[in-house]
Design a protein around this motif. Sequence first.
Motif, PDB file in Angstrom:
ATOM      1  N   LEU A 128       0.858  -1.173   0.000  1.00 26.73           N
ATOM      2  CA  LEU A 128       0.000   0.000   0.000  1.00 26.73           C
ATOM      3  C   LEU A 128       0.900   1.231   0.000  1.00 26.73           C
ATOM      4  N   MET A 129       0.429   2.316  -0.586  1.00 22.94           N
ATOM      5  CA  MET A 129       1.212   3.543  -0.645  1.00 22.94           C
ATOM      6  C   MET A 129       0.596   4.604   0.270  1.00 22.94           C
ATOM      7  N   ILE A 130       1.445   5.282   1.028  1.00 21.62           N
ATOM      8  CA  ILE A 130       1.044   6.426   1.855  1.00 21.62           C
ATOM      9  C   ILE A 130       1.647   7.663   1.192  1.00 21.62           C
ATOM     10  N   LEU A 131       0.807   8.602   0.801  1.00 27.84           N
ATOM     11  CA  LEU A 131       1.264   9.716  -0.012  1.00 27.84           C
ATOM     12  C   LEU A 131       0.723  11.034   0.506  1.00 27.84           C
ATOM     13  N   GLY A 132       1.605  12.006   0.671  1.00 27.39           N
ATOM     14  CA  GLY A 132       1.200  13.363   1.020  1.00 27.39           C
ATOM     15  C   GLY A 132       1.688  14.318  -0.049  1.00 27.39           C
ATOM     16  N   ALA A 133       0.781  14.997  -0.715  1.00 23.71           N
ATOM     17  CA  ALA A 133       1.136  15.975  -1.741  1.00 23.71           C
ATOM     18  C   ALA A 133       1.258  17.354  -1.082  1.00 23.71           C
ATOM     19  N   SER A 134       2.295  18.088  -1.434  1.00 19.54           N
ATOM     20  CA  SER A 134       2.625  19.329  -0.737  1.00 19.54           C
ATOM     21  C   SER A 134       1.728  20.503  -1.143  1.00 19.54           C
ATOM     22  N   THR A 135       1.090  21.093  -0.155  1.00 16.76           N
ATOM     23  CA  THR A 135       0.287  22.294  -0.393  1.00 16.76           C
ATOM     24  C   THR A 135       1.158  23.535  -0.532  1.00 16.76           C
ATOM     25  N   ASP A 136       2.445  23.437  -0.173  1.00 17.24           N
ATOM     26  CA  ASP A 136       3.354  24.571  -0.296  1.00 17.24           C
ATOM     27  C   ASP A 136       3.936  24.701  -1.702  1.00 17.24           C
TER      28      ASP A 136
ATOM     29  N   ILE B 211       1.596  18.559  -8.779  1.00 16.49           N
ATOM     30  CA  ILE B 211       1.080  17.436  -9.574  1.00 16.49           C
ATOM     31  C   ILE B 211       2.227  16.655 -10.194  1.00 16.49           C
ATOM     32  N   ARG B 212       3.201  17.367 -10.778  1.00 11.26           N
ATOM     33  CA  ARG B 212       4.315  16.680 -11.431  1.00 11.26           C
ATOM     34  C   ARG B 212       5.194  15.948 -10.426  1.00 11.26           C
ATOM     35  N   ALA B 213       5.511  16.599  -9.313  1.00  7.09           N
ATOM     36  CA  ALA B 213       6.347  15.952  -8.289  1.00  7.09           C
ATOM     37  C   ALA B 213       5.668  14.714  -7.739  1.00  7.09           C
ATOM     38  N   THR B 214       4.354  14.798  -7.517  1.00  5.78           N
ATOM     39  CA  THR B 214       3.611  13.651  -6.989  1.00  5.78           C
ATOM     40  C   THR B 214       3.600  12.503  -7.986  1.00  5.78           C
ATOM     41  N   GLU B 215       3.431  12.829  -9.265  1.00  5.53           N
ATOM     42  CA  GLU B 215       3.467  11.792 -10.303  1.00  5.53           C
ATOM     43  C   GLU B 215       4.815  11.070 -10.306  1.00  5.53           C
ATOM     44  N   LEU B 216       5.899  11.826 -10.166  1.00  5.07           N
ATOM     45  CA  LEU B 216       7.230  11.230 -10.215  1.00  5.07           C
ATOM     46  C   LEU B 216       7.529  10.402  -8.967  1.00  5.07           C
ATOM     47  N   VAL B 217       7.086  10.879  -7.797  1.00  9.73           N
ATOM     48  CA  VAL B 217       7.264  10.096  -6.572  1.00  9.73           C
ATOM     49  C   VAL B 217       6.540   8.748  -6.694  1.00  9.73           C
ATOM     50  N   MET B 218       5.312   8.791  -7.173  1.00  5.69           N
ATOM     51  CA  MET B 218       4.544   7.560  -7.350  1.00  5.69           C
ATOM     52  C   MET B 218       5.208   6.638  -8.377  1.00  5.69           C
ATOM     53  N   LYS B 219       5.738   7.245  -9.446  1.00  7.93           N
ATOM     54  CA  LYS B 219       6.417   6.454 -10.472  1.00  7.93           C
ATOM     55  C   LYS B 219       7.609   5.708  -9.883  1.00  7.93           C
ATOM     56  N   GLY B 220       8.423   6.413  -9.094  1.00  8.83           N
ATOM     57  CA  GLY B 220       9.586   5.781  -8.481  1.00  8.83           C
ATOM     58  C   GLY B 220       9.212   4.680  -7.506  1.00  8.83           C
ATOM     59  N   PHE B 221       8.198   4.947  -6.686  1.00  9.66           N
ATOM     60  CA  PHE B 221       7.746   3.951  -5.705  1.00  9.66           C
ATOM     61  C   PHE B 221       7.250   2.695  -6.421  1.00  9.66           C
ATOM     62  N   ASN B 222       6.420   2.889  -7.442  1.00 13.03           N
ATOM     63  CA  ASN B 222       5.875   1.753  -8.188  1.00 13.03           C
ATOM     64  C   ASN B 222       6.963   0.983  -8.922  1.00 13.03           C
ATOM     65  N   ALA B 223       7.949   1.697  -9.463  1.00  8.30           N
ATOM     66  CA  ALA B 223       9.027   1.030 -10.198  1.00  8.30           C
ATOM     67  C   ALA B 223       9.827   0.110  -9.284  1.00  8.30           C
ATOM     68  N   THR B 224      10.114   0.567  -8.067  1.00 11.80           N
ATOM     69  CA  THR B 224      10.867  -0.276  -7.135  1.00 11.80           C
ATOM     70  C   THR B 224      10.018  -1.434  -6.626  1.00 11.80           C
TER      71      THR B 224
ATOM     72  N   SER C 125      -3.943   8.950   0.282  1.00 11.86           N
ATOM     73  CA  SER C 125      -3.259  10.188  -0.071  1.00 11.86           C
ATOM     74  C   SER C 125      -3.935  11.366   0.626  1.00 11.86           C
ATOM     75  N   VAL C 126      -3.119  12.356   0.997  1.00 16.84           N
ATOM     76  CA  VAL C 126      -3.619  13.564   1.663  1.00 16.84           C
ATOM     77  C   VAL C 126      -2.861  14.768   1.125  1.00 16.84           C
ATOM     78  N   LEU C 127      -3.376  15.953   1.412  1.00 13.38           N
ATOM     79  CA  LEU C 127      -2.644  17.189   1.174  1.00 13.38           C
ATOM     80  C   LEU C 127      -1.952  17.577   2.471  1.00 13.38           C
ATOM     81  N   ASN C 128      -0.698  18.012   2.363  1.00 12.24           N
ATOM     82  CA  ASN C 128       0.113  18.261   3.541  1.00 12.24           C
ATOM     83  C   ASN C 128       1.173  19.307   3.186  1.00 12.24           C
ATOM     84  N   PRO C 129       1.580  20.168   4.112  1.00 13.21           N
ATOM     85  CA  PRO C 129       2.616  21.147   3.770  1.00 13.21           C
ATOM     86  C   PRO C 129       3.892  20.506   3.226  1.00 13.21           C
TER      87      PRO C 129
END
Length: 312
Positions: free
Chosen positions: A55-63, A70-83, A96-100
């Motif tokens: 399972l993935m725990i994801l916080g996208a930055s509101t800052d 959106i792009r940073a979150t896509e890339l983080v998910m891509k890396g996690f899934n690839a590994t 997933s949540v929004l977080n500073p």
Amino acid sequence: MDCSIVKVRDDLLLVSTTDFFYPLVDDPELQGRIACANVLSDLYSMGISECDTMLMILGASTDMEKSVRIRATELVMKGFNATANEAGTTVTGGQSVLNPWPIIGGVASYVCREEDMIRPENAIAGDVLLLTKPLGTQLAVNAAEWARKGELETRAASFVAACGGLDGAHEALRVLMSKASECMARLNRAGARAMRAASAHAATDVTGFGLLGHARNLAHAQRERVRLVIDTLVVLEHTPLIAADAPYFKLLEGFSAETSGGLLVAVAKENVEAFRKECDGPVWVVGHVEALSSDEEERDAVISTDPTVVQV
């Protein structure tokens, strides 16, 4: 010790673990890879080389600006899934949540029988202690942050001087961060297979408590009355110099936190080569297990006086 182990039915056990991180590196895809590798390491420390699901725990930055977020979150998910895919498993859900601050982590689970894992409790006197990754990732990550802020010369003066000035220090730091990133993103899966090939007696992964902190936890879990003695510290090149001006990290005292660190494994001396043969990366002998000399002594781990420091 590193995982939750719950009997689910009959002779089946659910082995699970969870962890999450704030950013350690600038590259979001690499950050996703590091986080996934670290989550899986607790399973690997049990000699389990497979994972049924993550399972993935994801916080996208509101800052962040929305487009950057959106792009940073896509890339983080891509890396996690690839590994996860590299580990032979898949991410089947999460939260997933929004977080500073950006957050990435997850849960890894495996259903098995008792004989499919190695409980971290059977080290005996005479065993050899092996380590599969060098120490010093926290020093590398922090030095890189100091460099970005223009603080390297004041916070790591010994390192800068040894490198002949800031230009040399920045180049050395670039190489150091490359090594640290490779270590953090590398799965400990081969180490889990090597544990089984070498009939390992106990293991843990070296993360937030540092080498000695995790070695002590491992010692306390043993059935036999033993002491784990670490006589060799394998560290990333230049990190002792950085630590000289940042003693609060306690690198050479064994308490510097690691991210996705290596496995610390107790194996019989005659099985060390079997472990090396199965493991796909470097393996260092860093200590041994000895019997306690009296009933008053407590199970523990120590770093020997004047340990050998190996820089890699």
